[in-house]
Design an enzyme around this catalytic site. Structure first.
Site, mmCIF file in Angstrom:
data_model
loop_
_atom_site.group_PDB
_atom_site.id
_atom_site.type_symbol
_atom_site.label_atom_id
_atom_site.label_comp_id
_atom_site.label_asym_id
_atom_site.label_seq_id
_atom_site.Cartn_x
_atom_site.Cartn_y
_atom_site.Cartn_z
ATOM 1 N N THR B 70 13.706 50.631 101.313
ATOM 2 C CA THR B 70 13.129 51.074 102.579
ATOM 3 C C THR B 70 12.275 52.327 102.375
ATOM 4 O O THR B 70 11.185 52.443 102.930
ATOM 5 C CB THR B 70 14.266 51.339 103.589
ATOM 6 O OG1 THR B 70 15.092 50.164 103.632
ATOM 7 C CG2 THR B 70 13.745 51.618 104.963
ATOM 8 N N ARG B 91 11.098 44.153 93.345
ATOM 9 C CA ARG B 91 11.829 43.017 92.777
ATOM 10 C C ARG B 91 12.036 41.894 93.791
ATOM 11 O O ARG B 91 12.102 42.157 94.991
ATOM 12 C CB ARG B 91 13.188 43.498 92.261
ATOM 13 C CG ARG B 91 13.056 44.392 91.032
ATOM 14 C CD ARG B 91 14.375 45.037 90.692
ATOM 15 N NE ARG B 91 14.831 45.880 91.796
ATOM 16 C CZ ARG B 91 16.080 46.277 91.968
ATOM 17 N NH1 ARG B 91 17.000 45.906 91.104
ATOM 18 N NH2 ARG B 91 16.409 47.037 92.985
ATOM 19 N N ALA B 270 20.452 45.119 87.053
ATOM 20 C CA ALA B 270 20.262 46.470 86.519
ATOM 21 C C ALA B 270 21.423 46.913 85.644
ATOM 22 O O ALA B 270 21.465 48.047 85.213
ATOM 23 C CB ALA B 270 20.049 47.462 87.653
ATOM 24 N N PHE B 298 19.926 49.943 91.060
ATOM 25 C CA PHE B 298 21.103 50.815 91.074
ATOM 26 C C PHE B 298 20.715 52.296 91.014
ATOM 27 O O PHE B 298 19.662 52.673 91.489
ATOM 28 C CB PHE B 298 22.055 50.442 89.938
ATOM 29 C CG PHE B 298 22.698 49.081 90.108
ATOM 30 C CD1 PHE B 298 23.004 48.569 91.365
ATOM 31 C CD2 PHE B 298 23.004 48.298 88.999
ATOM 32 C CE1 PHE B 298 23.607 47.318 91.520
ATOM 33 C CE2 PHE B 298 23.607 47.045 89.142
ATOM 34 C CZ PHE B 298 23.907 46.565 90.404
ATOM 35 N N TRP B 406 13.138 53.743 107.825
ATOM 36 C CA TRP B 406 13.764 52.617 108.512
ATOM 37 C C TRP B 406 13.333 52.611 109.982
ATOM 38 O O TRP B 406 12.866 51.612 110.501
ATOM 39 C CB TRP B 406 15.296 52.725 108.392
ATOM 40 C CG TRP B 406 16.005 51.486 108.819
ATOM 41 C CD1 TRP B 406 16.385 50.441 108.034
ATOM 42 C CD2 TRP B 406 16.416 51.144 110.147
ATOM 43 N NE1 TRP B 406 16.999 49.467 108.772
ATOM 44 C CE2 TRP B 406 17.030 49.870 110.080
ATOM 45 C CE3 TRP B 406 16.319 51.775 111.392
ATOM 46 C CZ2 TRP B 406 17.549 49.222 111.202
ATOM 47 C CZ3 TRP B 406 16.831 51.124 112.518
ATOM 48 C CH2 TRP B 406 17.445 49.854 112.399
#
Lengths: 553, 553
Positions: B70, B91, B270, B298, B406
């Site tokens: 975000t 990703r 990850a 991560f 957000w």
């Protein structure tokens, strides 16, 4: 001589937008996948009168090859040379056989659908979506049991299997859920090839997204300890599965080498499923085209019978003519010639093998449909043989036309196409199904076995007899039957070529596919997960640094 | 309050063709997937100078949530409000978590990438292609053994596993090849989630199709009875696998709610992989954008370390700045507050938990990179806490900016974006890797453990020690190491929050990923196939008759 992929790569494609425009598809009804592929979803208001439907089927296949797809493509191409507004409705190839034996399944020679590389590989992802939905359901089932098993699902009575779109014999029989308690509940499991998944059949028979979801909800995944059926609806995942399939439900539009529009969508097995492309794609083609050429899997005893007894009900349209593909070579095999002797002229064997063709013709006629025979020519066919075959067909008052679509594209179906058009105009099809669904399951099976296969009787093994009772108890006996049988013989014994006599059909098992809406009747050992050969086709495949594929043929 | 999918569905998308045009992508370099998605393959001649690279990473994640994606999206959106020509490189979500816990992974609120339904479901089929290639390889291996095993592969030493893009614990431990001789060779097998497949890592690190094929060829699938490694090249299927992946290699272009171009491509784990989007996509973004915002999986101890020690080598470009995402809530958890107490102000706990952020900042600085902290605001955060956190950062001379992407999209990253631009202009990054590949494997591991994790020492279990020797013998010791470790702690014990002291890192196993080009160092029990929760997110998913999705959030 050029390979299929070389011919394909030398062909000039029209942009798929232009193909769609010519068909009268509005730009809001089409989504592009690159320049050469598109998904089409016609709007209600696009509804039009339906075109004529040409069903291409064949004699019992042999290792000599029949070329049903190649004939279908060439026929449609020729119809368009004659400005007949023809559209193809074909099945999507499965990656299993592509990587294994076949290397490709998009026609051949100058009768191919393009881009053949994409269609043979992932295409627009429909089959992957089905694999995902199929295996998500398996994960939901095992998770439900692991998390307390509120529904009381018996792990030993789960009939839903996982699937992959590969030939992988090592996955036929497996154990899953091994390890400690945290790794799930151990049970026996097997993987089918994705095209054998009930979800593939569901997708191919559903009329729209609502029907798809309703069918998914009805799928029976197994039984409780009390032997009550457990459905997808009980697991509350029909919404998620339908969501995973929403794009896969849209038919794919591509083109042939001669730029004939082709809808390629869905590809269920022709033994444990009905073996025809999707209802939605065929319906879309019928709304857009004046002539639609479609194809049913394996021989007419399997694919065409199921087309006529199962798909037609869902399609709400029956064929106007049946094109029966035969080859001199295959008929000689049915007449007893070994595969290494096929290049030699053998008129007596051809005449003997003709019985197989004749039986299939009569079967199709028994549905009230006119039949035209397409003799798919091969290089070693003798003039005397081709001419004998035409004479034999004439004797039973069926037109048989030579076809050389592999070598000549649409021009190779010159006489065939004219005859098909004339037949549709002159001989009105009077479709009638073989059986009424209200008949007891046993009688439906017997009717197919006797009338179509020529069996003397049907023998139900003890297990199957028990299942017949269960099916009645559960209220599933009004469903049509989908017989899984070897494609190589009219009987359930692959070694019996020609027209076997005096045989009984042995029913081993009856498996409910409630979402698809039929009962699968297993005869003999039908493999639902093929294996790879010693030297898989994949070993010859490659891609260069520019992305050009090779080894697909 | 609107749900993510409601916000997404109310957003007006620009056509992806326009987005591509604005970026300067020529029409020959783009293939459309519907109106909203495209695959991009830049031509050599499109080469341009590379933009600035912004790496977004975070503190050790907690159940409180950090919101890295975000923040990345909002930051890029704000940069474009400032006309900075920003492009995202993110990703692809895996269907496993989408169907399981998360329901979606495309940002949230007003910082989302669109069309979120497609991206969260099958997108352009990349992950399905990887699943297929992965499992085709497994089928080729088992078939090779079944057909005579010319290479002498030891079924007990196969390290290649099958995979599915699902959360399915029942597939963690399985037996395959059961049944009679015709059903293959029985052996133990396990399935990983597809994003954990070495093929995903290969695809993400390959520079082009040739490199992809070369890497696939090098993959070690197991060992012979004589303990010699067996590669994909030995099986002669690198061509077929590369062919299956040729479209998946092309980066996918989509857009954010604010119409910022976003390349979403590749999504390796990850822990057992490097956890970053593809090199090809990042490179494409760098060629097209003046600022590229990318993200590593991560916390910074896992994703960012691997970005900097593994991906940078392949990318040939290092970050110009690191944005470290932290939240008051997560830092309070690192300071010892229980998850149900996070809504209450707790300054001492925040100050204590700050140590985790500080350690990650120092780690990133040790790579020679300037760091900016993004404090991702949550509704319950207290003014006093936010202000304390900013002060603590100031004390170590790091700018910390509040971010509310957000709730506010790009406007929520107003100060963050300006500071990032200024930092890039003012503080020149002087990237240096943590270690040289020539170091012995043991030393490489020790360096990461001590410098990044803060471990006292590294303990190698007997098995790992043996593997260290084998790796040396086989000549694989020059490869970088990819440590698989819990993401929740700087240590290998998930329960140790904050900055653990006086701990040893225990290495259980070292697994060669020769195609990917790194050695996976397993510490603790890393799950490579997640399970579903008692109530999977899928139960809330649905699609209506018009194809509108719900339940993705």
């Amino acid at each position: 001589m050029l390979s299929d992929i070389e011919i394909a790569q030398q062909s000039k494609l029209s942009s798929i937008t232009k193909i769609a425009e010519k068909l009268g598809i509005s730009s809001e009804s089409i989504e592009l996948f690159g320049n050469d592929k598109a998904k089409v979803s016609l709007k209600e208001e696009d509804k039009a009168s339906l075109g004529k439907l040409i069903l291409v089927t064949s004699i019992n296949p042999t290792p000599a090859g029949e070329g049903k797809t190649t004939v279908s493509i060439g026929l449609a191409d020729r119809l368009n040379q004659l400005h007949k507004n023809a559209v193809l409705a074909l099945r999507e190839p499965s990656l299993g056989p592509v990587m294994g034996l076949k290397g490709g399944a998009t026609g051949g020679g100058y009768s191919q659908v393009l881009p053949m590389e994409d269609i043979n590989l992932h295409f627009t992802g429909d089959i992957h979506a089905i694999t995902t939905a199929n295996n998500a359901l398996s994960a939901f089932i095992d998770n439900h049991i692991h998390q307390g098993n509120e529904l009381g699902i018996d792990p030993q009575q789960i009939i839903w299997k996982r699937s992959l779109d590969l030939n992988d014999r090592a996955l036929r029989n497996t154990l899953v859920g091994l390890g400690n308690k945290a790794q799930g509940v151990p049970r026996q499991e097997g993987f089918d090839i994705t095209v054998a998944s009930e979800i593939m059949a569901v997708l191919c028979l559903a009329s729209d997204l609502s029907d798809l979801k309703a069918r998914l909800a009805r799928i029976v995944i197994g039984y409780t300890y009390q032997k009550e059926p457990v459905t997808v609806q009980d697991l509350q995942v029909e919404g998620a599965l339908a969501l995973l399939l929403k794009e896969a439900m849209k038919p794919n539009l591509v083109q042939t080498i001669e730029q004939t529009p082709a809808f390629i969508h869905g590809g269920p097995f022709a033994n444990i499923a009905h073996g025809c492309n999707s209802v939605v794609a065929t319906k879309t083609a019928l709304r857009l085209g004046d002539y639609v050429v479609t194809e049913a899997g394996f021989g007419a005893d399997l694919g065409a019978e199921k087309f006529l007894d199962i798909k037609v009900t869902n399609l709400e349209k029956s064929p106007d003519v049946v094109v029966m593909v035969a080859t001199v070579r295959a008929l000689k095999m049915h007449g007893g010639v070994a595969v290494d002797q096929l290049d030699k002229e053998n008129l007596p064997a051809l005449e003997k093998g003709f019985a197989n063709l004749k039986k299939h013709i009569q079967n199709m006629q028994s549905f009230g449909l006119p039949v035209v025979v397409a003799i798919n020519e091969f290089a070693f066919d003798q003039e005397s043989e081709l001419s004998l075959l035409q004479t034999l067909c004439q004797e039973i008052e069926v037109n048989a036309l030579r076809s050389s679509t592999w070598a000549n594209g649409g021009m190779g179906a010159k006489e065939l196409a004219s005859t098909v058009v004339d037949t549709i105009a002159d001989k009105k099809a009077k479709y009638r199904p073989l059986y009424q669904n209200q008949l007891p399951v046993e009688d439906k099976i017997k009717k197919i076995a006797r009338n179509i296969y020529g069996a003397k009787n049907v023998f139900f093994e003890k297990n199957a007899r028990k299942q017949l009772e269960d099916i009645k108890t559960l209220g599933w006996d009004q469903l049509p039957v989908c017989i899984a049988k070897t494609q190589y013989s009219l009987s359930d014994d692959a070694s019996l070529l020609g027209v076997p006599k005096d045989f009984d059909l042995t029913v081993r098992e009856i498996s409910p596919k409630i979402g698809a809406g039929f009962l699968v009747v297993l005869t003999g050992n039908v493999l639902t997960m093929p294996g790879l050969p010693k030297r898989p086709a994949a070993l010859d495949m490659d891609v260069d640094e520019k992305g050009n594929a090779s080894g697909l043929f």
